[in-house]
Design an enzyme around this catalytic site. Sequence first.
Site, PDB file in Angstrom:
ATOM      1  N   ARG A 123       0.862  -1.190   0.000  1.00 28.68           N
ATOM      2  CA  ARG A 123       0.000   0.000   0.000  1.00 28.68           C
ATOM      3  C   ARG A 123       0.895   1.235   0.000  1.00 28.68           C
ATOM      4  NH1 ARG A 123      -4.197  -0.199   4.638  1.00 28.68           N
ATOM      5  NH2 ARG A 123      -5.173  -1.774   3.325  1.00 28.68           N
TER       6      ARG A 123
ATOM      7  N   ARG B  58      -2.584   6.611   9.549  1.00 27.96           N
ATOM      8  CA  ARG B  58      -2.577   6.096   8.167  1.00 27.96           C
ATOM      9  C   ARG B  58      -2.592   7.238   7.141  1.00 27.96           C
ATOM     10  NH1 ARG B  58      -4.404   0.726   7.812  1.00 27.96           N
ATOM     11  NH2 ARG B  58      -3.784  -0.384   9.696  1.00 27.96           N
TER      12      ARG B  58
ATOM     13  N   LYS C 175      -4.744   0.992  14.573  1.00 28.59           N
ATOM     14  CA  LYS C 175      -4.689   1.943  13.460  1.00 28.59           C
ATOM     15  C   LYS C 175      -5.382   3.252  13.846  1.00 28.59           C
ATOM     16  CE  LYS C 175      -6.878  -0.959  10.658  1.00 28.59           C
ATOM     17  NZ  LYS C 175      -7.737  -1.583   9.641  1.00 28.59           N
TER      18      LYS C 175
ATOM     19  N   LYS D 271      -6.890   6.935  11.922  1.00 21.23           N
ATOM     20  CA  LYS D 271      -7.176   7.481  10.588  1.00 21.23           C
ATOM     21  C   LYS D 271      -7.586   8.948  10.660  1.00 21.23           C
ATOM     22  CE  LYS D 271      -8.269   3.015   8.635  1.00 21.23           C
ATOM     23  NZ  LYS D 271      -9.235   2.165   7.948  1.00 21.23           N
TER      24      LYS D 271
ATOM     25  N   CYS E  33     -14.980  -3.250  -1.602  1.00 15.89           N
ATOM     26  CA  CYS E  33     -13.630  -3.519  -1.104  1.00 15.89           C
ATOM     27  C   CYS E  33     -13.000  -4.618  -1.958  1.00 15.89           C
ATOM     28  CB  CYS E  33     -13.689  -3.958   0.353  1.00 15.89           C
ATOM     29  SG  CYS E  33     -14.325  -5.627   0.540  1.00 15.89           S
TER      30      CYS E  33
ATOM     31  N   CYS F  66      -7.656 -10.791  -0.143  1.00 11.02           N
ATOM     32  CA  CYS F  66      -7.837 -10.444   1.271  1.00 11.02           C
ATOM     33  C   CYS F  66      -8.038 -11.696   2.124  1.00 11.02           C
ATOM     34  CB  CYS F  66      -9.040  -9.512   1.439  1.00 11.02           C
ATOM     35  SG  CYS F  66      -9.287  -9.104   3.180  1.00 11.02           S
TER      36      CYS F  66
ATOM     37  N   CYS G 274     -16.593  -8.680   4.221  1.00  9.55           N
ATOM     38  CA  CYS G 274     -16.662  -9.032   5.646  1.00  9.55           C
ATOM     39  C   CYS G 274     -17.050  -7.773   6.422  1.00  9.55           C
ATOM     40  CB  CYS G 274     -15.317  -9.604   6.127  1.00  9.55           C
ATOM     41  SG  CYS G 274     -14.117  -8.368   6.635  1.00  9.55           S
TER      42      CYS G 274
ATOM     43  N   CYS H 179     -14.262  -1.941   4.916  1.00 10.06           N
ATOM     44  CA  CYS H 179     -13.256  -1.224   4.122  1.00 10.06           C
ATOM     45  C   CYS H 179     -13.842  -0.330   3.031  1.00 10.06           C
ATOM     46  CB  CYS H 179     -12.264  -2.213   3.522  1.00 10.06           C
ATOM     47  SG  CYS H 179     -11.347  -3.121   4.787  1.00 10.06           S
TER      48      CYS H 179
HETATM   49 FE1  SRM Z   1      -9.385  -2.106   5.356  1.00  9.82          FE
HETATM   50  C1  SRM Z   1      -8.088  -4.767   7.002  1.00  9.82           C
HETATM   51  C2  SRM Z   1      -8.325  -3.336   2.432  1.00  9.82           C
HETATM   52  C3  SRM Z   1     -10.033   0.865   3.932  1.00  9.82           C
HETATM   53  C4  SRM Z   1     -11.331  -1.281   8.056  1.00  9.82           C
HETATM   54  N1  SRM Z   1      -8.320  -3.740   4.820  1.00  9.82           N
HETATM   55  C5  SRM Z   1      -7.839  -4.701   5.658  1.00  9.82           C
HETATM   56  C6  SRM Z   1      -6.915  -5.665   4.912  1.00  9.82           C
HETATM   57  C7  SRM Z   1      -5.518  -5.142   5.011  1.00  9.82           C
HETATM   58  C8  SRM Z   1      -7.014  -7.150   5.326  1.00  9.82           C
HETATM   59  C9  SRM Z   1      -6.069  -7.669   6.379  1.00  9.82           C
HETATM   60  O1  SRM Z   1      -5.932  -7.060   7.455  1.00  9.82           O
HETATM   61  O2  SRM Z   1      -5.482  -8.719   6.121  1.00  9.82           O
HETATM   62  C10 SRM Z   1      -7.486  -5.495   3.476  1.00  9.82           C
HETATM   63  C11 SRM Z   1      -6.524  -5.812   2.329  1.00  9.82           C
HETATM   64  C12 SRM Z   1      -7.265  -6.371   1.158  1.00  9.82           C
HETATM   65  C13 SRM Z   1      -6.457  -6.503  -0.067  1.00  9.82           C
HETATM   66  O3  SRM Z   1      -6.272  -7.643  -0.549  1.00  9.82           O
HETATM   67  O4  SRM Z   1      -6.022  -5.500  -0.620  1.00  9.82           O
HETATM   68  C14 SRM Z   1      -8.054  -4.098   3.552  1.00  9.82           C
HETATM   69  N2  SRM Z   1      -9.093  -1.344   3.545  1.00  9.82           N
HETATM   70  C15 SRM Z   1      -8.731  -2.036   2.442  1.00  9.82           C
HETATM   71  C16 SRM Z   1      -8.861  -1.191   1.191  1.00  9.82           C
HETATM   72  C17 SRM Z   1      -7.792  -1.492   0.139  1.00  9.82           C
HETATM   73  C18 SRM Z   1     -10.269  -1.377   0.614  1.00  9.82           C
HETATM   74  C19 SRM Z   1     -10.475  -0.892  -0.795  1.00  9.82           C
HETATM   75  O5  SRM Z   1     -10.996  -1.703  -1.570  1.00  9.82           O
HETATM   76  O6  SRM Z   1     -10.149   0.251  -1.122  1.00  9.82           O
HETATM   77  C20 SRM Z   1      -8.777   0.217   1.826  1.00  9.82           C
HETATM   78  C21 SRM Z   1      -7.376   0.706   1.948  1.00  9.82           C
HETATM   79  C22 SRM Z   1      -7.325   2.063   2.554  1.00  9.82           C
HETATM   80  C23 SRM Z   1      -5.960   2.691   2.570  1.00  9.82           C
HETATM   81  O7  SRM Z   1      -5.503   3.113   1.509  1.00  9.82           O
HETATM   82  O8  SRM Z   1      -5.384   2.819   3.648  1.00  9.82           O
HETATM   83  C24 SRM Z   1      -9.339  -0.068   3.213  1.00  9.82           C
HETATM   84  N3  SRM Z   1     -10.417  -0.451   5.931  1.00  9.82           N
HETATM   85  C25 SRM Z   1     -10.664   0.626   5.138  1.00  9.82           C
HETATM   86  C26 SRM Z   1     -11.710   1.429   5.706  1.00  9.82           C
HETATM   87  C27 SRM Z   1     -12.293   2.688   5.095  1.00  9.82           C
HETATM   88  C28 SRM Z   1     -11.559   3.923   5.517  1.00  9.82           C
HETATM   89  O9  SRM Z   1     -10.560   3.862   6.215  1.00  9.82           O
HETATM   90  O10 SRM Z   1     -12.017   4.992   5.117  1.00  9.82           O
HETATM   91  C29 SRM Z   1     -12.098   0.801   6.886  1.00  9.82           C
HETATM   92  C30 SRM Z   1     -13.259   1.230   7.805  1.00  9.82           C
HETATM   93  C31 SRM Z   1     -12.953   2.408   8.636  1.00  9.82           C
HETATM   94  C32 SRM Z   1     -12.290   1.990   9.916  1.00  9.82           C
HETATM   95  O11 SRM Z   1     -11.078   1.804   9.914  1.00  9.82           O
HETATM   96  O12 SRM Z   1     -12.995   1.821  10.902  1.00  9.82           O
HETATM   97  C33 SRM Z   1     -11.272  -0.371   7.015  1.00  9.82           C
HETATM   98  N4  SRM Z   1      -9.629  -2.862   7.232  1.00  9.82           N
HETATM   99  C34 SRM Z   1     -10.513  -2.398   8.163  1.00  9.82           C
HETATM  100  C35 SRM Z   1     -10.481  -3.273   9.301  1.00  9.82           C
HETATM  101  C36 SRM Z   1     -11.320  -3.121  10.589  1.00  9.82           C
HETATM  102  C37 SRM Z   1     -10.693  -2.166  11.541  1.00  9.82           C
HETATM  103  C38 SRM Z   1     -11.387  -2.131  12.880  1.00  9.82           C
HETATM  104  O13 SRM Z   1     -11.287  -1.123  13.555  1.00  9.82           O
HETATM  105  O14 SRM Z   1     -12.010  -3.118  13.272  1.00  9.82           O
HETATM  106  C39 SRM Z   1      -9.537  -4.289   9.006  1.00  9.82           C
HETATM  107  C40 SRM Z   1      -9.133  -5.478   9.894  1.00  9.82           C
HETATM  108  C41 SRM Z   1      -8.233  -5.089  11.016  1.00  9.82           C
HETATM  109  O15 SRM Z   1      -7.686  -3.987  11.079  1.00  9.82           O
HETATM  110  O16 SRM Z   1      -8.056  -5.952  11.863  1.00  9.82           O
HETATM  111  C42 SRM Z   1      -9.038  -3.997   7.691  1.00  9.82           C
HETATM  112 FE1  SF4 Z   2     -11.053  -7.695   3.285  1.00 10.86          FE
HETATM  113 FE2  SF4 Z   2     -13.154  -7.375   4.841  1.00 10.86          FE
HETATM  114 FE3  SF4 Z   2     -11.682  -5.260   4.161  1.00 10.86          FE
HETATM  115 FE4  SF4 Z   2     -13.179  -6.411   2.348  1.00 10.86          FE
HETATM  116  S1  SF4 Z   2     -13.941  -5.408   4.234  1.00 10.86           S
HETATM  117  S2  SF4 Z   2     -11.029  -5.836   2.086  1.00 10.86           S
HETATM  118  S3  SF4 Z   2     -13.109  -8.543   2.926  1.00 10.86           S
HETATM  119  S4  SF4 Z   2     -11.011  -6.952   5.415  1.00 10.86           S
END
Ligand code: SRM
Ligand code: SF4
Length: 571
Positions: free
Chosen positions: A79, A148, A211, A213, A432, A438, A477, A481
């Site tokens: 990333r 981030r 994390k 944000k 996502c 993922c 899930c 994201c």
């Molecule tokens: Fe996310 C974890 C993809 C934005 C909440 N996110 C992941 C991971 C890294 C999976 C992992 O931990 O193994 C995913 C990688 C998938 C892949 O194959 O690329 C992933 N998140 C993404 C992206 C690429 C989605 C997309 O299709 O664009 C976004 C990348 C953002 C960036 O450039 O930094 C992405 N993730 C978000 C958002 C939206 C936002 O930030 O505006 C959220 C919800 C907001 C929040 O954080 O509350 C989000 N991602 C999560 C979470 C749950 C966090 C939590 O507090 O519970 C995880 C899992 C974790 O952290 O344990 C996660």
């Molecule tokens: Fe992976 Fe769940 Fe984030 Fe989708 S919402 S990219 S399935 S961690």
Amino acid sequence: MISDHADPKPPCKVEVLKEASHYLRGTLAASLEDRSTGAISDDDTTVSKFHGIYQQDHRDQRSERRKAGLEKSFIFMIRIRVPGGVCTPDQWLKIDALADQYGSHTIKLTTRQAFQLHFITKDVLKTTMQGINHAVLDCIAACGDVNRNVMANPNPWQSALHTPVLEDARAVSAHLTPQTRAYHEIWLDGEKVTPETEEEPLYGKTYLPRKFKTGFAVPPSNDIDVYTQDLGFIAIGEEEKLLGYNLSVGGGLGMSHSDTKTYPRLANVIGYLPREKVVEVAEKVLTVQRDFGDRTNRKHARLKYTIEDRGIDWFKNELESRLGWKLGETRPFEFTSSGDRYGWSEGTDGRWYYGLFIQNGRLRDTDDLPAKTGLREIAKIHTGDFRLTANQNLVIGGVTPEQKPRIEALLKQYKLDVPERITGLRLNSMACVALPTCGLALAESERYLPQLVSELDEVIEECGLHHDAILIRMTGCPNGCARPYLGEIGFVGRAPGKYNIYLGAAHDGSRLNKLYKPSVKAEEIVNELAPIIRRYATEREEGEHFGDFTIRTGYVKATTEGRLFHEEIMA
Ligand code: SRM
Ligand code: SF4
């Protein structure tokens, strides 16, 4: 200095690992050298996240490889941070080339305005990281328990506030970036320093509990979904001059199906600060979370839980005592939407901006649509910038009037000039990544939503709703994201081919949606939604958005609290 706030429970495993990692070195360098496996060690997978790298495996190949007795097909996702989402044409070209040379010939534009490269194998990981550095970009703090990629509204046509807001977003990003030299040592062969003499002034040895944000919004556009950020700045201006920001804290969407103590929560707006205080406030908010966030349970470690547990008044007092001054009264502001604008717009700077729809942010060439090549050709002649949007789209920015016809011709040649032909539903769709990369995905998302939207589009067209912007978002899930809990229609994967359907979020991102139907089979989704869409077409009030309509007509109850309770969103 980390406070003496002591938690009676022992710190969780990741805390111990961070402390022992010598400011994020771990044994990463040795793991990369180990050619006996395509993976890195388990502990290093945690450390590598702070360097913007996730170890994954090709999930489509899992069972086949298991049967053949082979190790998983390990791959890495990188990333790349782009503070405020703005990059140069030269940076674009370099990322594009890296995707072709070492990745999957695709670039993912993320929901936080960053780039992701997928399918990088261990043997070329370091070379790819060096290529990113060559593009004057980096990945440090793109993932991990740190601040981030800082988001900022990328739409300069709305007001002249964009430029100073971008400057502030970049200043906050730079200030909150970890100082460790580990990144340079491991990836760029930088000179080794003794970790003992190193300092991480803001974070300390264990960084943040989770994390963190940050995002900057410029009303009336809430495209960055400011209420979902741990730390949000809402720009307040007067006659085109940026005065300061309203401060929001404690947003976050992630939750678990199984853990009833987890939930999405929207941020509280707690006051106003003048522009010159923005870095200071960002730092102090981060340090409150650093010192009081829960380090014993990662599912309860985000700022939203610190605030829920201790109360917003406690948080504000703690922040103000660290600042040594009080926030002002929140200033009036209004958001009207959280989507992107497409096609050409003239900026306040006399230049032109083209909003381009990139389905789910996945940029690739297909036989029908050679989008990646088209953007490469544009980047070769473009003298302005590229702006990644928070809705996974792209703005070709700062086009001079003289250059506009050339860019226009390229958009046509590569079939990129199509927004008129795409429905408002698709233009406002987000998914996502989910499968196959993922590791947390329970169901398809990016590979499924386009097909589902095509099916729903038949109903949309039949009802004459071609131009209506309805926010539709899907994740594989409940982590959230693609911010599905702010979709007027939201889908969250529960199991392969099964989704929870959510309805009723506000069009401007100010109200969370609610569970409408749990575990709906993919093939039943259109039947569930078609009658609601048809009723919307005939019964909506003047200017009524889809989310508001589903509440007024009783499909779901409005979420009145800023947070959702587990039972309102899971069944
Ligand atoms: Fe996310 C974890 C993809 C934005 C909440 N996110 C992941 C991971 C890294 C999976 C992992 O931990 O193994 C995913 C990688 C998938 C892949 O194959 O690329 C992933 N998140 C993404 C992206 C690429 C989605 C997309 O299709 O664009 C976004 C990348 C953002 C960036 O450039 O930094 C992405 N993730 C978000 C958002 C939206 C936002 O930030 O505006 C959220 C919800 C907001 C929040 O954080 O509350 C989000 N991602 C999560 C979470 C749950 C966090 C939590 O507090 O519970 C995880 C899992 C974790 O952290 O344990 C996660
Ligand atoms: Fe992976 Fe769940 Fe984030 Fe989708 S919402 S990219 S399935 S961690």
